[in-house]
Scaffold this motif. Structure first.
Motif, PDB file in Angstrom:
ATOM      1  N   UNK A 273      43.862  38.652  46.453  1.00 49.41           N
ATOM      2  CA  UNK A 273      43.361  38.372  45.109  1.00 49.41           C
ATOM      3  C   UNK A 273      43.042  39.664  44.369  1.00 49.41           C
ATOM      4  N   UNK A 274      42.373  40.568  45.090  1.00 54.84           N
ATOM      5  CA  UNK A 274      41.959  41.822  44.449  1.00 54.84           C
ATOM      6  C   UNK A 274      43.183  42.702  44.158  1.00 54.84           C
ATOM      7  N   UNK A 275      44.187  42.606  45.037  1.00 54.18           N
ATOM      8  CA  UNK A 275      45.398  43.424  44.848  1.00 54.18           C
ATOM      9  C   UNK A 275      46.264  42.935  43.697  1.00 54.18           C
ATOM     10  N   UNK A 276      46.060  41.647  43.309  1.00 54.38           N
ATOM     11  CA  UNK A 276      46.983  41.026  42.346  1.00 54.38           C
ATOM     12  C   UNK A 276      47.197  41.838  41.058  1.00 54.38           C
ATOM     13  N   UNK A 277      46.130  42.253  40.359  1.00 53.17           N
ATOM     14  CA  UNK A 277      46.360  42.995  39.106  1.00 53.17           C
ATOM     15  C   UNK A 277      47.120  44.308  39.327  1.00 53.17           C
ATOM     16  N   UNK A 278      46.997  44.873  40.527  1.00 54.86           N
ATOM     17  CA  UNK A 278      47.680  46.137  40.826  1.00 54.86           C
ATOM     18  C   UNK A 278      49.163  45.888  41.069  1.00 54.86           C
ATOM     19  N   UNK A 279      49.452  44.736  41.712  1.00 55.45           N
ATOM     20  CA  UNK A 279      50.865  44.386  41.953  1.00 55.45           C
ATOM     21  C   UNK A 279      51.561  44.118  40.623  1.00 55.45           C
TER      22      UNK A 279
ATOM     23  N   UNK B  58      50.893  45.413  37.919  1.00 56.01           N
ATOM     24  CA  UNK B  58      51.106  46.704  37.260  1.00 56.01           C
ATOM     25  C   UNK B  58      52.041  47.605  38.057  1.00 56.01           C
ATOM     26  N   UNK B  59      52.570  47.078  39.140  1.00 52.60           N
ATOM     27  CA  UNK B  59      53.589  47.754  39.948  1.00 52.60           C
ATOM     28  C   UNK B  59      53.132  49.111  40.498  1.00 52.60           C
ATOM     29  N   UNK B  60      51.912  49.159  41.014  1.00 53.27           N
ATOM     30  CA  UNK B  60      51.452  50.377  41.684  1.00 53.27           C
ATOM     31  C   UNK B  60      52.092  50.461  43.065  1.00 53.27           C
ATOM     32  N   UNK B  61      52.145  51.667  43.614  1.00 56.17           N
ATOM     33  CA  UNK B  61      52.716  51.860  44.955  1.00 56.17           C
ATOM     34  C   UNK B  61      51.829  51.187  46.001  1.00 56.17           C
TER      35      UNK B  61
ATOM     36  N   UNK C 299      39.314  46.472  39.587  1.00 56.98           N
ATOM     37  CA  UNK C 299      40.171  47.256  40.480  1.00 56.98           C
ATOM     38  C   UNK C 299      41.255  48.045  39.735  1.00 56.98           C
ATOM     39  N   UNK C 300      41.689  47.536  38.584  1.00 60.54           N
ATOM     40  CA  UNK C 300      42.756  48.267  37.870  1.00 60.54           C
ATOM     41  C   UNK C 300      42.184  49.235  36.843  1.00 60.54           C
ATOM     42  N   UNK C 301      40.887  49.523  36.978  1.00 56.90           N
ATOM     43  CA  UNK C 301      40.210  50.472  36.100  1.00 56.90           C
ATOM     44  C   UNK C 301      40.468  50.170  34.631  1.00 56.90           C
ATOM     45  N   UNK C 302      40.066  48.958  34.217  1.00 59.26           N
ATOM     46  CA  UNK C 302      40.278  48.560  32.829  1.00 59.26           C
ATOM     47  C   UNK C 302      39.393  49.381  31.892  1.00 59.26           C
ATOM     48  N   UNK C 303      39.732  49.389  30.622  1.00 59.77           N
ATOM     49  CA  UNK C 303      38.874  50.149  29.703  1.00 59.77           C
ATOM     50  C   UNK C 303      37.659  49.322  29.286  1.00 59.77           C
TER      51      UNK C 303
END
Ligand code: ADP
Ligand code: MG
Length: 369
Positions: A97-103, A105-108, A151-155
């Motif tokens: 769940x926490x990884x979802x926004x990073x996926x 955004x296609x982070x490594x 987790x995705x360091x939003x503004x």
């Protein structure tokens, strides 16, 4: 320049006669914790949804760092959101769940793993990484939602009554947790609640909403100690009211002839009232008198000090204090019984229901609007 600025923003839902948000102007500073506080239906969620991009603006402008954002789709606004319903993906683990926004955004993969680890530590859920949402308590689920929003360091992080479904103790614990997270992460947070103590616990500043408009925006202590009007005075903390007319005035001090008879002095006329009296004179102007329950003293019936006659209606032990409810002798029909907050040992002997007493206060503690 303000980080976020609402400029005369109105929202009229199709088919509604009244705007849900009515010409709201508001500036939010970078890094601050700003809360939209108000009763149900006052336009808080609608304001947040327009900022998030889930609702359009009927008129007016919302700017982010000076740029209008009405046309920017929600998923391009880079804002984390947390709602009352946890809205976690039930089939994914906590870590997924926490990884979802990073996926999205296609982070490594290595970067995702490192960030999820950090986020789990932040919300103290390291040991729960493999669990599904339905294996977590309500408070833990909201921690996951918080981690996912950060987790995705939003503004900007937006939260709409995220603790409303939790019981009181857990809610208070989570308030401190959110406060700590805000301090650690430093991200700008905009928070919606109808709970005044939650707003005071969390916020750098609070905007008090009523019927689609902002009544006052200030730091919590100023809202409590210098409310702009009776609505704010009554919404943050308890307040006793009486109505009357101005019998005399000097600066911020007014003599109030109470509608039901008797006269009292209030030393804290609102800025608006003091200005109106200055320019137009007293001329039997209607005023509302407000005094907080903790500022009242209970005197014996025979006491000669300036005070208001009342009859005790009820006396309630509330653990750390007593609450006395007393009806003023000469209150106007629309004035509710007054509440008095008394320290544990501070109840006047014989002040039982039915007893005659007098309520006193110092002029410095009385507001007039
Ligand atoms: P709050 O969050 O302060 O409780 P809302 O922003 O949800 O207030 O609602 C403000 C007003 O707008 C209310 O009168 C509500 O009934 C109305 N409202 C909210 N959402 C909609 C909608 N989707 N369609 C029509 N009216 C709405
Ligand atoms: Mg709402």
């Amino acid at each position: 320049m303000a980080f976020i600025a609402f400029d005369n923003v109105t929202k009229l839902y199709p088919g509604s006669a009244q705007p849900a948000v009515d010409r709201v102007s508001l500036e939010i500073r970078q890094g601050e914790f700003l809360t939209l506080l108000g009763p149900s239906g006052s336009g808080k969620t609608t304001s947040l949804m327009m900022l998030a991009g889930f609702e359009g603006v009927t008129s007016g402008t919302i700017r982010l760092e000076g740029q209008p954002i009405e046309r920017l789709p929600a998923h391009h606004r880079n804002m984390g959101v947390v709602f009352q319903s946890y809205s976690l993906f039930p089939h994914l683990s906590v870590a997924e769940n926490i990884a979802f926004p990073l996926k999205v955004r296609k982070l490594a993969a290595t970067e995702i793993a490192a960030r999820v680890e950090r986020a789990l530590d932040r919300v103290h859920l390291r040991d729960f990484a493999g669990r599904r949402p339905n294996q977590l308590s309500g408070g833990q689920q909201q921690r996951v939602a918080l981690a996912r929003a950060l987790v995705f360091e939003p503004r900007l992080v937006l939260m709409d009554e995220p603790l409303a479904a939790l019981d009181k103790r857990l809610r208070e614990e989570m308030q401190l947790e959110i406060r700590r997270l805000h301090r650690e992460v430093g991200v700008t947070m905009v928070y919606v609640t109808h709970d005044q103590s939650e707003a005071m616990t969390l916020s750098d500043r609070v905007a008090v909403f009523n019927q689609g408009r902002i009544e006052q925006l200030d730091v919590p202590s100023a809202l409590y100690d210098a409310p702009a009007n009776p609505f704010v005075a009554g919404f943050l903390g308890d307040n006793n009211r009486a109505t009357g007319t101005v019998a005399g005035h000097a600066g911020a001090t007014v003599q109030v002839a109470l509608a039901g008879g008797g006269s009292v002095v209030a030393a804290r006329a609102s800025t608006a009232l003091a200005a109106a009296l200055e320019s137009a004179g007293a001329a039997r102007r209607d005023v509302t008198l407000c005094i907080r329950p903790e500022r009242l003293r209970v005197l014996a019936e025979a006491d000669q000090a300036p005070s208001i006659a009342a009859t005790v209606v009820d006396l309630i032990h509330q653990g750390d204090h007593w609450r006395m409810i007393a009806r003023l002798d000469h209150a106007a029909a629309d004035v509710a019984a007054w509440h008095v907050k008394l320290p544990p040992g501070g109840v006047l002997a014989g002040a039982r229901p039915g007893a005659r007493v007098r309520l006193a206060f110092s002029a410095e503690d009385a507001w007039a609007f």
